[in-house]
Design a protein around this motif. Structure first.
Motif, PDB file in Angstrom:
ATOM      1  N   HIS A 168      20.846 115.485 -28.226  1.00  0.00           N
ATOM      2  CA  HIS A 168      21.162 114.266 -27.487  1.00  0.00           C
ATOM      3  C   HIS A 168      21.904 114.593 -26.189  1.00  0.00           C
ATOM      4  O   HIS A 168      21.681 113.951 -25.149  1.00  0.00           O
ATOM      5  CB  HIS A 168      21.982 113.309 -28.345  1.00  0.00           C
ATOM      6  CG  HIS A 168      22.027 111.929 -27.802  1.00  0.00           C
ATOM      7  ND1 HIS A 168      21.059 110.992 -28.053  1.00  0.00           N
ATOM      8  CD2 HIS A 168      22.913 111.335 -26.980  1.00  0.00           C
ATOM      9  CE1 HIS A 168      21.352 109.877 -27.414  1.00  0.00           C
ATOM     10  NE2 HIS A 168      22.478 110.061 -26.753  1.00  0.00           N
ATOM     11  N   LEU A 169      22.762 115.584 -26.225  1.00  0.00           N
ATOM     12  CA  LEU A 169      23.449 116.013 -25.005  1.00  0.00           C
ATOM     13  C   LEU A 169      22.451 116.529 -23.972  1.00  0.00           C
ATOM     14  O   LEU A 169      22.577 116.234 -22.778  1.00  0.00           O
ATOM     15  CB  LEU A 169      24.489 117.090 -25.320  1.00  0.00           C
ATOM     16  CG  LEU A 169      25.757 116.605 -26.012  1.00  0.00           C
ATOM     17  CD1 LEU A 169      26.543 117.785 -26.564  1.00  0.00           C
ATOM     18  CD2 LEU A 169      26.605 115.768 -25.067  1.00  0.00           C
ATOM     19  N   TRP A 170      21.466 117.286 -24.410  1.00  0.00           N
ATOM     20  CA  TRP A 170      20.432 117.759 -23.482  1.00  0.00           C
ATOM     21  C   TRP A 170      19.663 116.584 -22.881  1.00  0.00           C
ATOM     22  O   TRP A 170      19.358 116.565 -21.697  1.00  0.00           O
ATOM     23  CB  TRP A 170      19.459 118.696 -24.173  1.00  0.00           C
ATOM     24  CG  TRP A 170      20.020 120.033 -24.533  1.00  0.00           C
ATOM     25  CD1 TRP A 170      21.024 120.718 -23.908  1.00  0.00           C
ATOM     26  CD2 TRP A 170      19.594 120.869 -25.606  1.00  0.00           C
ATOM     27  NE1 TRP A 170      21.250 121.911 -24.532  1.00  0.00           N
ATOM     28  CE2 TRP A 170      20.382 122.037 -25.580  1.00  0.00           C
ATOM     29  CE3 TRP A 170      18.627 120.737 -26.588  1.00  0.00           C
ATOM     30  CZ2 TRP A 170      20.222 123.069 -26.489  1.00  0.00           C
ATOM     31  CZ3 TRP A 170      18.469 121.771 -27.505  1.00  0.00           C
ATOM     32  CH2 TRP A 170      19.257 122.914 -27.447  1.00  0.00           C
ATOM     33  N   ARG A 211      30.357 119.701 -21.746  1.00  0.00           N
ATOM     34  CA  ARG A 211      30.346 119.487 -23.194  1.00  0.00           C
ATOM     35  C   ARG A 211      29.271 120.349 -23.857  1.00  0.00           C
ATOM     36  O   ARG A 211      29.493 120.892 -24.940  1.00  0.00           O
ATOM     37  CB  ARG A 211      30.115 117.997 -23.499  1.00  0.00           C
ATOM     38  CG  ARG A 211      30.089 117.686 -24.969  1.00  0.00           C
ATOM     39  CD  ARG A 211      31.446 117.947 -25.605  1.00  0.00           C
ATOM     40  NE  ARG A 211      31.373 117.720 -27.041  1.00  0.00           N
ATOM     41  CZ  ARG A 211      31.718 118.613 -27.946  1.00  0.00           C
ATOM     42  NH1 ARG A 211      32.204 119.780 -27.586  1.00  0.00           N
ATOM     43  NH2 ARG A 211      31.613 118.339 -29.222  1.00  0.00           N
ATOM     44  N   ILE A 212      28.145 120.492 -23.213  1.00  0.00           N
ATOM     45  CA  ILE A 212      27.096 121.365 -23.744  1.00  0.00           C
ATOM     46  C   ILE A 212      27.612 122.793 -23.829  1.00  0.00           C
ATOM     47  O   ILE A 212      27.396 123.487 -24.826  1.00  0.00           O
ATOM     48  CB  ILE A 212      25.818 121.276 -22.885  1.00  0.00           C
ATOM     49  CG1 ILE A 212      25.146 119.914 -23.077  1.00  0.00           C
ATOM     50  CG2 ILE A 212      24.855 122.414 -23.214  1.00  0.00           C
ATOM     51  CD1 ILE A 212      24.011 119.627 -22.104  1.00  0.00           C
ATOM     52  N   GLU A 236      23.286 116.161 -32.211  1.00  0.00           N
ATOM     53  CA  GLU A 236      24.200 115.900 -31.100  1.00  0.00           C
ATOM     54  C   GLU A 236      23.863 116.789 -29.900  1.00  0.00           C
ATOM     55  O   GLU A 236      23.865 116.322 -28.762  1.00  0.00           O
ATOM     56  CB  GLU A 236      25.643 116.133 -31.527  1.00  0.00           C
ATOM     57  CG  GLU A 236      26.645 115.834 -30.432  1.00  0.00           C
ATOM     58  CD  GLU A 236      28.065 116.039 -30.908  1.00  0.00           C
ATOM     59  OE1 GLU A 236      28.680 115.059 -31.366  1.00  0.00           O
ATOM     60  OE2 GLU A 236      28.558 117.184 -30.824  1.00  0.00           O
ATOM     61  N   GLN A 237      23.566 118.057 -30.153  1.00  0.00           N
ATOM     62  CA  GLN A 237      23.219 118.961 -29.059  1.00  0.00           C
ATOM     63  C   GLN A 237      21.932 118.502 -28.379  1.00  0.00           C
ATOM     64  O   GLN A 237      21.851 118.484 -27.149  1.00  0.00           O
ATOM     65  CB  GLN A 237      23.076 120.390 -29.570  1.00  0.00           C
ATOM     66  CG  GLN A 237      22.868 121.387 -28.443  1.00  0.00           C
ATOM     67  CD  GLN A 237      22.689 122.801 -28.965  1.00  0.00           C
ATOM     68  OE1 GLN A 237      22.002 123.010 -29.957  1.00  0.00           O
ATOM     69  NE2 GLN A 237      23.300 123.748 -28.289  1.00  0.00           N
ATOM     70  N   TRP A 253      30.082 123.028 -26.803  1.00  0.00           N
ATOM     71  CA  TRP A 253      29.642 122.437 -28.061  1.00  0.00           C
ATOM     72  C   TRP A 253      29.898 123.412 -29.210  1.00  0.00           C
ATOM     73  O   TRP A 253      29.511 124.589 -29.155  1.00  0.00           O
ATOM     74  CB  TRP A 253      28.162 122.072 -27.964  1.00  0.00           C
ATOM     75  CG  TRP A 253      27.663 121.250 -29.103  1.00  0.00           C
ATOM     76  CD1 TRP A 253      27.961 119.957 -29.365  1.00  0.00           C
ATOM     77  CD2 TRP A 253      26.777 121.674 -30.127  1.00  0.00           C
ATOM     78  NE1 TRP A 253      27.315 119.540 -30.504  1.00  0.00           N
ATOM     79  CE2 TRP A 253      26.575 120.581 -30.993  1.00  0.00           C
ATOM     80  CE3 TRP A 253      26.128 122.873 -30.414  1.00  0.00           C
ATOM     81  CZ2 TRP A 253      25.761 120.640 -32.105  1.00  0.00           C
ATOM     82  CZ3 TRP A 253      25.320 122.941 -31.522  1.00  0.00           C
ATOM     83  CH2 TRP A 253      25.136 121.833 -32.359  1.00  0.00           C
ATOM     84  N   LEU A 262      20.800 113.486 -22.477  1.00  0.00           N
ATOM     85  CA  LEU A 262      21.682 112.818 -21.522  1.00  0.00           C
ATOM     86  C   LEU A 262      21.792 113.590 -20.221  1.00  0.00           C
ATOM     87  O   LEU A 262      21.772 113.003 -19.129  1.00  0.00           O
ATOM     88  CB  LEU A 262      23.072 112.628 -22.124  1.00  0.00           C
ATOM     89  CG  LEU A 262      23.212 111.570 -23.199  1.00  0.00           C
ATOM     90  CD1 LEU A 262      24.617 111.631 -23.816  1.00  0.00           C
ATOM     91  CD2 LEU A 262      22.925 110.194 -22.642  1.00  0.00           C
ATOM     92  N   ARG A 263      21.929 114.909 -20.329  1.00  0.00           N
ATOM     93  CA  ARG A 263      22.008 115.749 -19.129  1.00  0.00           C
ATOM     94  C   ARG A 263      20.778 115.552 -18.259  1.00  0.00           C
ATOM     95  O   ARG A 263      20.891 115.316 -17.050  1.00  0.00           O
ATOM     96  CB  ARG A 263      22.133 117.219 -19.534  1.00  0.00           C
ATOM     97  CG  ARG A 263      22.161 118.175 -18.344  1.00  0.00           C
ATOM     98  CD  ARG A 263      21.815 119.583 -18.748  1.00  0.00           C
ATOM     99  NE  ARG A 263      20.455 119.645 -19.282  1.00  0.00           N
ATOM    100  CZ  ARG A 263      19.962 120.673 -19.946  1.00  0.00           C
ATOM    101  NH1 ARG A 263      20.701 121.742 -20.174  1.00  0.00           N
ATOM    102  NH2 ARG A 263      18.722 120.648 -20.398  1.00  0.00           N
ATOM    103  N   VAL A 321      28.939 116.027 -19.151  1.00  0.00           N
ATOM    104  CA  VAL A 321      27.950 116.335 -20.192  1.00  0.00           C
ATOM    105  C   VAL A 321      27.605 117.827 -20.156  1.00  0.00           C
ATOM    106  O   VAL A 321      27.510 118.476 -21.208  1.00  0.00           O
ATOM    107  CB  VAL A 321      26.693 115.454 -20.040  1.00  0.00           C
ATOM    108  CG1 VAL A 321      25.571 115.931 -20.951  1.00  0.00           C
ATOM    109  CG2 VAL A 321      27.024 113.999 -20.332  1.00  0.00           C
ATOM    110  N   CYS A 322      27.442 118.383 -18.961  1.00  0.00           N
ATOM    111  CA  CYS A 322      27.152 119.827 -18.855  1.00  0.00           C
ATOM    112  C   CYS A 322      28.277 120.665 -19.452  1.00  0.00           C
ATOM    113  O   CYS A 322      28.020 121.637 -20.176  1.00  0.00           O
ATOM    114  CB  CYS A 322      26.928 120.209 -17.392  1.00  0.00           C
ATOM    115  SG  CYS A 322      25.369 119.615 -16.707  1.00  0.00           S
TER     116      CYS A 322
END
Length: 65
Positions: free
Chosen positions: A45-47, A28-29, A42-43, A32, A49-50, A25-26
């Motif tokens: 949501h990634l934060w 992918r961030i 999406e960004q 991105w 999840l991280r 996930v990191c």
């Protein structure tokens, strides 16, 4: 990100799995593409999840180490 209209799932993972997923996930961030190629939500949501995965890692370290 906690929307009751979505299905939820329970999975069993080892701490190694959680660490690997956190690392993915990191990365992918970092890679991105940004908007308009990807939706801005999406960004966010990634934060989410991280941070959620990192809380699991910290909880494991507190309780198991």
């Amino acid at each position: 990100m906690n929307d009751d209209s979505h299905d939820s799932y329970t999975i069993d993972m080892s701490i190694e799995d959680v660490n690997l997923l956190y690392h993915c996930v990191c990365k992918r961030i970092e890679s991105w593409e940004g908007s308009p190629a990807r939706p801005p939500e999406e960004q966010e949501h990634l934060w989410y999840l991280r941070d959620w995965l990192y809380r699991m890692i910290l909880e494991y370290k507190f309780n198991e180490l």
